[in-house]
Design a protein around this motif. Structure first.
Motif, mmCIF file in Angstrom:
data_model
loop_
_atom_site.group_PDB
_atom_site.id
_atom_site.type_symbol
_atom_site.label_atom_id
_atom_site.label_comp_id
_atom_site.label_asym_id
_atom_site.label_seq_id
_atom_site.Cartn_x
_atom_site.Cartn_y
_atom_site.Cartn_z
ATOM 1 N N GLU A 289 0.813 -1.225 0.000
ATOM 2 C CA GLU A 289 0.000 0.000 0.000
ATOM 3 C C GLU A 289 0.845 1.273 0.000
ATOM 4 O O GLU A 289 0.431 2.306 0.533
ATOM 5 N N THR A 290 2.023 1.208 -0.607
ATOM 6 C CA THR A 290 2.917 2.371 -0.625
ATOM 7 C C THR A 290 2.233 3.611 -1.186
ATOM 8 O O THR A 290 2.240 4.681 -0.578
ATOM 9 N N ARG A 291 1.648 3.502 -2.361
ATOM 10 C CA ARG A 291 0.993 4.661 -2.982
ATOM 11 C C ARG A 291 -0.128 5.202 -2.093
ATOM 12 O O ARG A 291 -0.257 6.421 -1.914
ATOM 13 N N LYS A 292 -0.937 4.321 -1.535
ATOM 14 C CA LYS A 292 -2.061 4.740 -0.700
ATOM 15 C C LYS A 292 -1.584 5.516 0.526
ATOM 16 O O LYS A 292 -2.162 6.536 0.909
ATOM 17 N N VAL A 293 -0.511 5.021 1.145
ATOM 18 C CA VAL A 293 0.038 5.685 2.328
ATOM 19 C C VAL A 293 0.544 7.076 1.961
ATOM 20 O O VAL A 293 0.277 8.061 2.657
ATOM 21 N N VAL A 294 1.287 7.165 0.858
ATOM 22 C CA VAL A 294 1.842 8.453 0.434
ATOM 23 C C VAL A 294 0.726 9.456 0.156
ATOM 24 O O VAL A 294 0.777 10.618 0.603
ATOM 25 N N GLU A 295 -0.280 9.032 -0.572
ATOM 26 C CA GLU A 295 -1.388 9.932 -0.911
ATOM 27 C C GLU A 295 -2.178 10.354 0.321
ATOM 28 O O GLU A 295 -2.723 11.459 0.361
ATOM 29 N N SER A 296 -2.222 9.499 1.338
ATOM 30 C CA SER A 296 -2.941 9.854 2.569
ATOM 31 C C SER A 296 -2.281 11.021 3.300
ATOM 32 O O SER A 296 -2.920 11.711 4.091
ATOM 33 N N PHE A 297 -0.992 11.231 3.035
ATOM 34 C CA PHE A 297 -0.279 12.360 3.631
ATOM 35 C C PHE A 297 -0.253 13.572 2.701
ATOM 36 O O PHE A 297 0.361 14.590 3.025
ATOM 37 N N GLY A 298 -0.904 13.453 1.553
ATOM 38 C CA GLY A 298 -0.944 14.564 0.603
ATOM 39 C C GLY A 298 0.369 14.812 -0.101
ATOM 40 O O GLY A 298 0.642 15.926 -0.559
ATOM 41 N N VAL A 299 1.193 13.772 -0.215
ATOM 42 C CA VAL A 299 2.511 13.896 -0.837
ATOM 43 C C VAL A 299 2.441 13.433 -2.290
ATOM 44 O O VAL A 299 1.710 12.499 -2.634
ATOM 45 N N LYS A 300 3.222 14.075 -3.148
ATOM 46 C CA LYS A 300 3.239 13.763 -4.573
ATOM 47 C C LYS A 300 3.859 12.393 -4.826
ATOM 48 O O LYS A 300 4.909 12.054 -4.269
ATOM 49 N N VAL A 301 3.226 11.591 -5.692
ATOM 50 C CA VAL A 301 3.738 10.275 -6.070
ATOM 51 C C VAL A 301 4.101 10.279 -7.552
ATOM 52 O O VAL A 301 3.333 10.750 -8.388
ATOM 53 N N VAL A 302 5.288 9.767 -7.860
ATOM 54 C CA VAL A 302 5.720 9.600 -9.245
ATOM 55 C C VAL A 302 5.891 8.114 -9.495
ATOM 56 O O VAL A 302 6.568 7.418 -8.733
#
Length: 308
Positions: A71-84
């Motif tokens: 769930e790496t992407r989900k965790v990152v997006e939950s903090f409002g951080v940009k994902v590439v």
């Protein structure tokens, strides 16, 4: 007696110079970007990202998702951080270098900070890191402060020292040896300087990428700096698991042997032999000695990192 003398002398020769983090040098008003390559790092990112949350307009955080299956992407997006999303790996590239390279292409900051996902910042650590950076024409690497909470984790203090000693940065002879080493978990560089050097493409096939990048920068006449992250950046290698500690030993000794000069490799072997033999006599030298050298290593690590 001779083992005691050899143990003391080898320790002084290998660990003469401290790597304490410098006092803040400048006030940063420019945007900087933290680039975090991540593959299946959901748990580590839950610890790292909260230490990076800030309303400061000059801070950008990018996580490069390297085809994670958790769930790496989900965790990152939950903090409002940009994902590439990292594109497919081209031939000849190592995975981490490819992720860092693509993160840099998406970055807007004037300074780039490449950061491992299994680290985390102390309060105000990210700001201290940027303020200590000299700016363009400089490459700075930071070895995170190593938290050791359990009994077994103290054993990892030994190869923590092996990594430091292998770099040659703490030895009394570092100037004569012409040592230009660096550490892998955190690299700071000006954006213009990064692209002038060719980015991670220039060291795309290197296993120890940021050490290779530091040496590349040095060969081009740039200043290279390396520090301990005590009070700034932290890591915890192995969460109280003996098997992970043993695996870490094998990996660290292997990495140290590949990256260190023959002189530093020999010096490491002599140091370990002398210290274990000295602390282990007269009973069970490789058992009692190993216990005491681990405890001793923790003290040396703390002294090198300015925590004493």
């Amino acid at each position: 007696m001779w083992m005691m003398i050899l143990a003391v002398l080898s320790t002084l020769l290998l660990f003469w110079h401290k790597l304490s983090f410098p006092i803040e040098k400048r006030k940063n008003t420019e945007m900087y970007t933290l680039i975090i390559p991540a593959r299946n790092e959901e748990e580590n990112l839950k610890r790292l990202l909260p230490t990076l949350l800030s309303k400061r307009p000059q801070r950008e955080v990018i996580v490069v998702d390297d085809d994670s299956e958790d769930e790496t992407r989900k965790v990152v997006e939950s903090f409002g951080v940009k994902v590439v999303d990292n594109p497919p790996l081209p031939p000849g590239w190592m995975g981490k270098s490819w992720a860092c390279y693509n993160g840099a292409k998406a970055a807007k900051g004037k300074t780039l900070i490449f950061l491992d996902a299994d680290t985390w910042f102390s309060d105000g650590g990210a700001e201290r890191l940027v303020k200590a950076f000299d700016g363009e024409e400089t490459v700075m690497t930071v070895h995170p402060y190593h938290e050791m909470r359990s009994f077994w984790e103290k054993f990892s203090g030994v190869f923590h020292l092996v990594v430091m000693a292998s770099s040659g940065l703490t030895t009394v002879c570092k100037e004569k040896l012409g040592t230009k080493g660096g550490f892998g978990p955190c690299l700071v560089i000006g954006t213009d300087t990064y692209w002038k050097l060719g980015g991670h493409e220039a060291i795309r096939g290197e296993i120890v990428e940021h050490l290779a990048f530091t040496r590349l920068a040095s060969s081009r006449g740039l200043k290279t700096k390396a520090y301990s992250g005590y009070g700034v950046l932290n890591m915890r290698m192995y969460d109280a698991d003996l098997r992970q500690v043993i695996q870490g030993w094998a990996k660290s000794f292997s990495t140290g042997a590949k990256t260190a000069s023959p002189i530093m490799t020999l010096a490491n072997v002599l140091w370990l032999t002398a210290v274990i033999s000295f602390f282990g006599k007269p009973y069970c030298p490789w058992v009692v000695g190993l216990y005491w050298v681990c405890d001793f290593s923790v003290c040396v690590v703390q002294d090198l990192e300015g925590n004493r």
